[in-house]
Design an enzyme around this catalytic site. Structure first.
Site, PDB file in Angstrom:
ATOM      1  N   LYS A 197       0.717  -1.180  -0.224  1.00 32.59           N
ATOM      2  CA  LYS A 197       0.152   0.598  -0.157  1.00 32.59           C
ATOM      3  C   LYS A 197       0.911   1.337  -0.054  1.00 32.59           C
ATOM      4  CE  LYS A 197      -1.023  -0.714   5.202  1.00 32.59           C
ATOM      5  NZ  LYS A 197      -0.706  -1.164   6.351  1.00 32.59           N
ATOM      6  N   ARG A 255     -10.948  -0.624  13.495  1.00 34.34           N
ATOM      7  CA  ARG A 255     -10.962   0.239  12.796  1.00 34.34           C
ATOM      8  C   ARG A 255     -11.685   0.180  12.002  1.00 34.34           C
ATOM      9  NH1 ARG A 255      -4.458   1.188  11.028  1.00 34.34           N
ATOM     10  NH2 ARG A 255      -4.859  -0.958  10.117  1.00 34.34           N
ATOM     11  N   TYR A 285      15.831  29.081  10.920  1.00 31.45           N
ATOM     12  CA  TYR A 285      15.070  29.621  10.758  1.00 31.45           C
ATOM     13  C   TYR A 285      15.216  29.309  12.920  1.00 31.45           C
ATOM     14  CZ  TYR A 285      12.695  30.020   6.755  1.00 31.45           C
ATOM     15  OH  TYR A 285      12.993  30.361   5.500  1.00 31.45           O
ATOM     16  N   MET A 304      12.354  23.772   4.171  1.00 34.91           N
ATOM     17  CA  MET A 304      12.221  23.581   3.486  1.00 34.91           C
ATOM     18  C   MET A 304      12.616  22.352   2.279  1.00 34.91           C
ATOM     19  SD  MET A 304       8.481  25.036   1.063  1.00 34.91           S
ATOM     20  CE  MET A 304       7.988  25.609   1.315  1.00 34.91           C
TER      21      MET A 304
HETATM   22  C1  LIG Z   1      -0.211  -2.702   7.016  1.00 37.10           C
HETATM   23  C2  LIG Z   1      -1.432  -3.790   6.868  1.00 37.10           C
HETATM   24  C3  LIG Z   1      -0.471  -4.983   6.804  1.00 37.10           C
HETATM   25  C4  LIG Z   1       1.640  -4.692   7.036  1.00 37.10           C
HETATM   26  O1  LIG Z   1       1.873  -3.728   8.484  1.00 37.10           O
HETATM   27  P1  LIG Z   1       3.654  -4.262   8.336  1.00 37.10           P
HETATM   28  O2  LIG Z   1       3.371  -3.381   9.906  1.00 37.10           O
HETATM   29  O3  LIG Z   1       4.101  -3.168   7.834  1.00 37.10           O
HETATM   30  O4  LIG Z   1       3.746  -5.372   8.322  1.00 37.10           O
HETATM   31  C5  LIG Z   1      -1.018  -6.132   6.679  1.00 37.10           C
HETATM   32  N1  LIG Z   1      -2.026  -6.238   7.053  1.00 37.10           N
HETATM   33  C6  LIG Z   1      -2.488  -5.315   7.364  1.00 37.10           C
HETATM   34  C7  LIG Z   1      -4.481  -4.855   7.724  1.00 37.10           C
HETATM   35  C8  LIG Z   1      -1.679  -3.473   6.949  1.00 37.10           C
HETATM   36  O5  LIG Z   1      -3.004  -2.480   6.920  1.00 37.10           O
END
Ligand SMILES: *Cc1c(COP(=O)(O)O)cnc(C)c1O
Length: 367
Positions: free
Chosen positions: A31, A129, A252, A304
């Site tokens: 993802k 969630r 800054y 930046m």
């Molecule tokens: C992001 C995610 C993972 C991978 O998690 P990591 O901690 O990066 O290995 C696995 N399962 C779900 C449902 C996720 O959202």
């Protein structure tokens, strides 16, 4: 310049696969552009290494994976948005169905198209969630089983909230609830472990594991040595070297004032590229940058587009305008930087900006 070591990426995925029994499928979680490293390259490398199953968050990324990995099983963790079922099946994508309405809609879509399309059912065991709640599953078991019977239940999954903390009691309790959920659902392959879950041991592996961060070299367990190989190296060009007097400040807010004369380097990289400003404002000691083989501490606030380091200890002959300063690499890894910013390696990786030139390395050569 961001160098992505595809050999290390492949080696990490293979090492995770080898931590599980031969019967366990090791998927790849890709993802957010494969945690910021580039979806296409990462999917190609993992697929070539033998990865047949991918997880991503969105339908759009699922489509991109489909274009690269024609035969892969692709799961969409966001689940099913109302009215979108045909978009999933058009690209052969599998939603992780997270509620009764999603399950009902997928079953209806299967009836309407006359095909048992595959999908996962995501059960919530404590993350709160996404996912079907145990309460609902217990109360509506028969009805749910009938709906699920109208499609191909390819996977029952849940997600651990504290897998990075091996002795957290929530791990056990989530596993217990997951086992109960499996008895209430039609038989199907099961998946509970993310990267941290893989390290919790074989009890947590079930039929399929879903590593993300560990594939990219990140720390999956807090406070324990990280056995994965670093995958990314980030460097910025040195734009200017300056001589400063005692009592002069830098950057800054004039947050850093030199007590003695100093030499500084101004490096072309900043928070707009994902070098989080919090790195320079968090109470943790600032990280160093590596110039040639020497370490120079960051001084002043990250801007930046610029970051400044105190290079007084580096002999003038070893540092030059136009040279490279390594910001992430073997000395300061993504998790060290995360600690300096009060965040996690995941955020460091996914923050790396689009403007950063990415170079992919295989056998030490750009490909
Ligand atoms: C992001 C995610 C993972 C991978 O998690 P990591 O901690 O990066 O290995 C696995 N399962 C779900 C449902 C996720 O959202």
């Amino acid at each position: 310049m961001l160098e992505v070591d595809l050999d290390a990426l492949r080696a990490n995925w293979c090492a995770l696969r080898d931590r599980t029994a031969a019967s366990v499928i090791c998927a790849g979680v890709v993802k957010a552009e494969a945690y910021g490293l580039g979806l296409e390259r990462v999917v190609r490398v993992l697929a070539a290494a033998g990865c047949t199953t991918f997880f991503t968050a969105t339908l759009e990324e699922g489509r991109q994976i489909r274009a690269i990995a024609a035969a892969a099983d692709i799961y969409i963790l966001d689940g099913l948005l109302p009215g979108a079922a045909a978009h999933y099946t058009d690209s052969g994508l599998r939603p992780a169905l997270s509620s009764c309405p999603e399950i009902a809609e997928w079953a209806d879509h299967c009836d309407a198209t006359g095909r048992m399309h595959p999908a996962a059912v995501h059960v919530d065991t404590g993350m709160n969630r996404l996912g079907l709640s145990l309460t609902e599953l217990r109360a509506r078991q028969t009805e749910l089983a009938a709906m699920i019977g109208r499609f191909d239940l390819a996977l029952v999954m849940s997600h651990l909230a504290c897998a990075d903390t091996p002795d957290h009691p929530l791990n056990r309790s989530q596993k217990t609830l997951f086992d109960e959920a499996r008895t209430l659902l039609p038989p199907a392959p099961a998946s509970l472990a993310n990267s941290g879950g893989i390290f919790l041991g074989p009890d947590y592996h079930y039929d399929l594991v879903r590593p993300g961060i560990a594939v990219y070299g990140g720390r999956a367990r807090d406070g324990l040595p990280n056995p994965m190989q670093p995958v990314v190296r980030l460097s910025g060009r040195i734009l200017q070297i300056r001589e400063l007097q005692a009592d002069e400040s830098i950057g800054y807010g004039a947050t850093h004032v030199f007590k003695a004369p100093a030499r500084t380097a101004t490096i072309s990289y900043g928070y707009a590229d994902g070098y989080l400003r919090a790195i320079s404002t968090h109470p943790a000691p600032p990280p160093t940058v590596t110039i040639a083989t020497r370490q120079a501490p960051l001084v002043g606030r990250i801007s930046m587009d610029l970051v400044t380091a105190d290079v007084s200890a580096i002999p003038p002959g070893e540092i030059e305008r136009g040279g490279w300063a390594e910001l992430i690499g073997n000395t300061v890894g993504i998790d060290d930087l995360a600690d300096s910013a009060g965040t996690i390696g995941y955020e460091i990786l996914t923050s790396l900006g689009r403007r950063v030139h990415r170079i992919y390395l295989e056998n030490g050569k750009a490909v």
